[in-house]
Design a protein around this motif. Structure first.
Motif, PDB file in Angstrom:
ATOM      1  N   GLU A 181      -4.685  11.320   1.595  1.00 19.34           N
ATOM      2  CA  GLU A 181      -5.153  10.460   0.507  1.00 19.34           C
ATOM      3  C   GLU A 181      -4.421   9.129   0.505  1.00 19.34           C
ATOM      4  O   GLU A 181      -5.027   8.064   0.323  1.00 19.34           O
ATOM      5  CB  GLU A 181      -4.958  11.170  -0.836  1.00 19.34           C
ATOM      6  CG  GLU A 181      -5.847  12.373  -1.045  1.00 19.34           C
ATOM      7  CD  GLU A 181      -5.494  13.090  -2.332  1.00 19.34           C
ATOM      8  OE1 GLU A 181      -6.047  12.705  -3.384  1.00 19.34           O
ATOM      9  OE2 GLU A 181      -4.649  13.993  -2.287  1.00 19.34           O
ATOM     10  N   ARG A 182      -3.121   9.170   0.691  1.00 22.83           N
ATOM     11  CA  ARG A 182      -2.336   7.939   0.689  1.00 22.83           C
ATOM     12  C   ARG A 182      -2.766   7.022   1.830  1.00 22.83           C
ATOM     13  O   ARG A 182      -3.010   5.828   1.625  1.00 22.83           O
ATOM     14  CB  ARG A 182      -0.845   8.263   0.794  1.00 22.83           C
ATOM     15  CG  ARG A 182       0.038   7.030   0.888  1.00 22.83           C
ATOM     16  CD  ARG A 182       1.437   7.391   1.340  1.00 22.83           C
ATOM     17  NE  ARG A 182       2.268   6.209   1.477  1.00 22.83           N
ATOM     18  CZ  ARG A 182       3.396   6.184   2.179  1.00 22.83           C
ATOM     19  NH1 ARG A 182       3.813   7.268   2.811  1.00 22.83           N
ATOM     20  NH2 ARG A 182       4.107   5.070   2.266  1.00 22.83           N
ATOM     21  N   MET A 183      -2.818   7.577   3.043  1.00 25.21           N
ATOM     22  CA  MET A 183      -3.136   6.760   4.199  1.00 25.21           C
ATOM     23  C   MET A 183      -4.530   6.136   4.062  1.00 25.21           C
ATOM     24  O   MET A 183      -4.728   4.967   4.354  1.00 25.21           O
ATOM     25  CB  MET A 183      -3.051   7.594   5.472  1.00 25.21           C
ATOM     26  CG  MET A 183      -1.680   8.191   5.739  1.00 25.21           C
ATOM     27  SD  MET A 183      -0.416   6.955   6.010  1.00 25.21           S
ATOM     28  CE  MET A 183      -0.881   6.335   7.613  1.00 25.21           C
ATOM     29  N   THR A 184      -5.498   6.927   3.587  1.00 16.75           N
ATOM     30  CA  THR A 184      -6.862   6.431   3.434  1.00 16.75           C
ATOM     31  C   THR A 184      -6.934   5.326   2.393  1.00 16.75           C
ATOM     32  O   THR A 184      -7.582   4.291   2.595  1.00 16.75           O
ATOM     33  CB  THR A 184      -7.811   7.582   3.060  1.00 16.75           C
ATOM     34  OG1 THR A 184      -7.798   8.554   4.095  1.00 16.75           O
ATOM     35  CG2 THR A 184      -9.224   7.077   2.858  1.00 16.75           C
ATOM     36  N   VAL A 189      -7.583  -0.444   0.835  1.00 19.02           N
ATOM     37  CA  VAL A 189      -7.143  -1.632   0.102  1.00 19.02           C
ATOM     38  C   VAL A 189      -6.816  -2.762   1.074  1.00 19.02           C
ATOM     39  O   VAL A 189      -7.134  -3.933   0.806  1.00 19.02           O
ATOM     40  CB  VAL A 189      -5.930  -1.301  -0.799  1.00 19.02           C
ATOM     41  CG1 VAL A 189      -5.342  -2.574  -1.400  1.00 19.02           C
ATOM     42  CG2 VAL A 189      -6.350  -0.347  -1.908  1.00 19.02           C
ATOM     43  N   LEU A 190      -6.224  -2.427   2.201  1.00 13.04           N
ATOM     44  CA  LEU A 190      -5.938  -3.451   3.202  1.00 13.04           C
ATOM     45  C   LEU A 190      -7.229  -4.104   3.678  1.00 13.04           C
ATOM     46  O   LEU A 190      -7.312  -5.342   3.800  1.00 13.04           O
ATOM     47  CB  LEU A 190      -5.173  -2.837   4.376  1.00 13.04           C
ATOM     48  CG  LEU A 190      -4.852  -3.795   5.535  1.00 13.04           C
ATOM     49  CD1 LEU A 190      -3.921  -4.912   5.076  1.00 13.04           C
ATOM     50  CD2 LEU A 190      -4.226  -3.027   6.702  1.00 13.04           C
ATOM     51  N   GLN A 202      -4.196  -1.096  13.683  1.00  9.24           N
ATOM     52  CA  GLN A 202      -3.100  -0.126  13.693  1.00  9.24           C
ATOM     53  C   GLN A 202      -3.298   0.928  12.613  1.00  9.24           C
ATOM     54  O   GLN A 202      -3.090   2.119  12.833  1.00  9.24           O
ATOM     55  CB  GLN A 202      -1.769  -0.846  13.496  1.00  9.24           C
ATOM     56  CG  GLN A 202      -1.406  -1.798  14.634  1.00  9.24           C
ATOM     57  CD  GLN A 202      -0.241  -2.694  14.277  1.00  9.24           C
ATOM     58  OE1 GLN A 202      -0.195  -3.280  13.202  1.00  9.24           O
ATOM     59  NE2 GLN A 202       0.705  -2.799  15.191  1.00  9.24           N
ATOM     60  N   PHE A 203      -3.732   0.469  11.433  1.00  9.67           N
ATOM     61  CA  PHE A 203      -3.958   1.405  10.344  1.00  9.67           C
ATOM     62  C   PHE A 203      -5.119   2.339  10.634  1.00  9.67           C
ATOM     63  O   PHE A 203      -5.096   3.515  10.251  1.00  9.67           O
ATOM     64  CB  PHE A 203      -4.238   0.638   9.045  1.00  9.67           C
ATOM     65  CG  PHE A 203      -3.026   0.418   8.219  1.00  9.67           C
ATOM     66  CD1 PHE A 203      -2.308  -0.745   8.331  1.00  9.67           C
ATOM     67  CD2 PHE A 203      -2.588   1.388   7.339  1.00  9.67           C
ATOM     68  CE1 PHE A 203      -1.175  -0.955   7.569  1.00  9.67           C
ATOM     69  CE2 PHE A 203      -1.457   1.184   6.578  1.00  9.67           C
ATOM     70  CZ  PHE A 203      -0.746   0.006   6.690  1.00  9.67           C
ATOM     71  N   GLU A 207      -4.899   6.201  10.183  1.00  5.74           N
ATOM     72  CA  GLU A 207      -5.751   6.810   9.163  1.00  5.74           C
ATOM     73  C   GLU A 207      -6.622   7.904   9.757  1.00  5.74           C
ATOM     74  O   GLU A 207      -6.814   8.969   9.164  1.00  5.74           O
ATOM     75  CB  GLU A 207      -6.599   5.718   8.507  1.00  5.74           C
ATOM     76  CG  GLU A 207      -7.283   6.162   7.219  1.00  5.74           C
ATOM     77  CD  GLU A 207      -8.682   6.708   7.462  1.00  5.74           C
ATOM     78  OE1 GLU A 207      -9.187   7.430   6.590  1.00  5.74           O
ATOM     79  OE2 GLU A 207      -9.253   6.422   8.528  1.00  5.74           O
ATOM     80  N   GLN A 208      -7.150   7.683  10.949  1.00  6.48           N
ATOM     81  CA  GLN A 208      -7.963   8.696  11.620  1.00  6.48           C
ATOM     82  C   GLN A 208      -7.143   9.942  11.927  1.00  6.48           C
ATOM     83  O   GLN A 208      -7.615  11.080  11.791  1.00  6.48           O
ATOM     84  CB  GLN A 208      -8.565   8.118  12.907  1.00  6.48           C
ATOM     85  CG  GLN A 208      -9.639   7.081  12.685  1.00  6.48           C
ATOM     86  CD  GLN A 208     -10.884   7.660  12.044  1.00  6.48           C
ATOM     87  OE1 GLN A 208     -11.232   8.817  12.259  1.00  6.48           O
ATOM     88  NE2 GLN A 208     -11.553   6.865  11.223  1.00  6.48           N
TER      89      GLN A 208
END
Length: 289
Positions: A181-184, A189-190, A202-203, A207-208
């Motif tokens: 949840e945090r990573m997604t 937001v980014l 990179q994200f 995230e994947q």
């Protein structure tokens, strides 16, 4: 009587990457916080090229990591104890850990030192790693194992009778800070705020990877105003944290907007609690604890 929290980690630097903002938050609330480092990190790699050039990193890595830990302690303000075991390193699959290292010593033997600290500090809450060690490093797995033994037996007078007066911890948590949840949410937001950011690629990869992990979070502590302090403690472990570490990919103002929390899973409790919590001390009466 102050509420007390103990967090048990495998190596110096783990405490700063896995919960430092939480420790700063509870210290600010008047709680006492004790960090336990099971090993000295002697077999860790030096991941910062600038530090690797320092002869001390080759001559006395254990001493260097002790100095770094002391600096991180000063930044956050927690109490700290070394459990005294030797880093097991991360040997290739099928290769045994070094004889006498932390992961080589039977868990029930190593646990006595932790039980002694628990009975001395008398914490109400313990934080450690999950059954997989957070990730499958032999020292992280052993850290989980001895923490679970301490949870089970520190209040039992017949167990480790020479390790002090019994003390039963009220609640046991596993850290779950890097969760799906945090990573997604940070990734979303980014993309909304900075669609042309070079960080997006990179994200996206991170995230994947995290999306494949089911979320197990049951407690979410709002600690965003301590993120800068957390990062300063992380940077104190310079041998392990290069300036371009992925820990610093996401600006703290973006994190505070997207996810101003550190997350945990309640693993066991001896007090009544709720399905989802915003406070690790929930259910513990400060006056009678």
């Amino acid at each position: 009587m102050a509420l007390r929290l103990i967090a048990v980690h495998a190596h110096p630097d783990d405490e700063s990457s896995k919960g430092a903002a939480t420790y700063a938050h509870y210290l600010d609330q008047g709680a006492e916080v004790l960090i336990v480092s099971c090993t000295g990190g002697e077999r860790g790699d030096v991941l910062n090229e600038l530090v690797a050039r320092d002869p001390k990193s080759r001559r006395d890595l254990a001493g260097l990591r002790r100095s770094e830990m002391d600096h991180a302690r000063e930044i956050i303000g927690f109490q700290h104890r070394w459990l005294g075991y030797e880093d097991s390193g991360l040997p290739p699959e099928g290769v045994a850990v070094p004889q006498g290292s932390f992961a080589d010593v039977p868990a029930e033997v190593s646990a006595e030192a932790l039980v002694r600290l628990v009975r001395e500090f008398r914490p109400h809450v313990m934080i450690t790693y999950n059954e997989q060690g957070g990730y499958p490093h032999p020292d992280h797995i052993r850290c989980h194992e001895i923490s679970k033994i301490a949870w089970d037996l520190s209040g039992d007078a017949e167990s480790y009778p020479d390790a002090g007066e019994p003390w039963a911890i009220k609640k046991l948590y596993y850290e779950s800070i890097f969760n799906t949840e945090r990573m997604t949410r940070v990734y979303e937001v980014l993309r909304e705020r900075e669609p042309e950011s070079p960080l997006i690629a990179q994200f996206e990869e991170m995230e994947q990877r995290f999306r494949r992990r089911p979320s197990d979070v049951t407690a979410r502590v709002e600690v965003g105003r301590f993120f800068d302090q957390r990062d300063a403690a992380l940077r104190a472990h310079a041998s392990q944290i290069p300036p371009d570490s992925f820990f610093f990919f996401w600006p703290n103002d973006l994190q505070r907007e997207a996810w101003p929390y550190e997350d945990y899973r309640l693993a066991a409790s001896r007090v009544a609690t709720s399905e989802f919590e915003a406070d690790l001390f929930q259910g513990i009466d400060e006056e009678t604890a």
